[in-house]
Design an enzyme around this catalytic site. Sequence first.
Site, PDB file in Angstrom:
ATOM      1  N   GLU A   1       0.732   4.285  -5.216  1.00 17.60           N
ATOM      2  CA  GLU A   1       1.252   3.605  -6.366  1.00 17.60           C
ATOM      3  C   GLU A   1       0.278   4.464  -7.055  1.00 17.60           C
ATOM      4  O   GLU A   1       0.146   3.940  -8.855  1.00 17.60           O
ATOM      5  CB  GLU A   1       0.636   2.744  -6.801  1.00 17.60           C
ATOM      6  CG  GLU A   1       1.584   1.147  -6.040  1.00 17.60           C
ATOM      7  CD  GLU A   1       1.488  -0.170  -5.600  1.00 17.60           C
ATOM      8  OE1 GLU A   1      -0.407  -0.506  -5.913  1.00 17.60           O
ATOM      9  OE2 GLU A   1       2.155  -0.678  -5.191  1.00 17.60           O
TER      10      GLU A   1
ATOM     11  N   GLU B   1      -4.982   2.350  17.285  1.00 20.49           N
ATOM     12  CA  GLU B   1      -6.076   1.533  16.340  1.00 20.49           C
ATOM     13  C   GLU B   1      -7.221   1.973  17.671  1.00 20.49           C
ATOM     14  O   GLU B   1      -8.617   1.803  17.158  1.00 20.49           O
ATOM     15  CB  GLU B   1      -6.171   0.912  16.130  1.00 20.49           C
ATOM     16  CG  GLU B   1      -5.552  -0.084  17.350  1.00 20.49           C
ATOM     17  CD  GLU B   1      -5.586  -1.809  16.077  1.00 20.49           C
ATOM     18  OE1 GLU B   1      -6.422  -2.572  16.606  1.00 20.49           O
ATOM     19  OE2 GLU B   1      -4.002  -2.408  15.897  1.00 20.49           O
TER      20      GLU B   1
END
Length: 299
Positions: A83, A114
Amino acid sequence: MNFHKLLTEQANPASRDIDTKPTTEILKIINREDGGVAAAVEAEIPRIGQAVDRIVSRLQAGGRLFYIGAGTSGRLGVLDAAECPPTFHVPPELVQGIIAGGERALASATEATEDDPEVGKQDLLAHGFSGGDALVGIAASGRTPYVLGAVAAARELGALTIGISCTPDSELSRQVEISIAPLVGPEVIAGSTRMKAGTATKLVLNMISTAVMIQLGYVYGNLMVNVEPKNGKLEDRARRIIAEAADVSYDAAAELLRNAKGNVKTAIVMSRLSLSYDAAVARLNAAGGRISKALAEGQ
């Protein structure tokens, strides 16, 4: 690691019987729990402020800002990074988000990677990360191996390391230079850190990126003056910003924008200080791109 001891994994007494409640009561319980998130973030403002100032220094010296995480944490980092270009008209490489599992993990759960710190290190270095950059490692539990591996690699390079977690005295907090830990407490659904922990993380990331961009001069007052008028909507926004910041009419703002070659900041300085395009550009450059400073020095 005993996961059951983590704050983010505890059972929440306030929602113990939530499955027996009617819909409106379920929503009220969730809303009441969410109400404490802002206060938890507020308590971390001193650490968030330190992070912002240190990141600004890195970016002013030519560095970049990276977010890295797995699952929800990774998705939030990628979102905040994505953004920045449309909001502040900065190059996409200035703020980058890395998620365990790559782009596929943005839409599908692929949390298997992960658990591997080496993959975190490799993913970070594959993006060209260097010692002049800043890394924000995101892990609600504060112990995600993927993130810890990336942080360790960043430290070896001499980069700035920051951690965001929602667990006190986490492993992540001990490995980074600046630890940001909004303690939102147990989730409404035990262990579902996409909820309060995710909300707190989103708030912190918004604060970091927005404050960094303000300090870099991409905001004047509370206006997005670095907007690039690429389409009709953005040109309208640019004209409205110029009209407000320069105290001119909407039509006059359009002419200023044309004379400023589509640069909103230059148009504002041209109008406020009655300068030519070249003189306004020089004034802004001397002020490091900050309109407030350019206007103060011009007056």
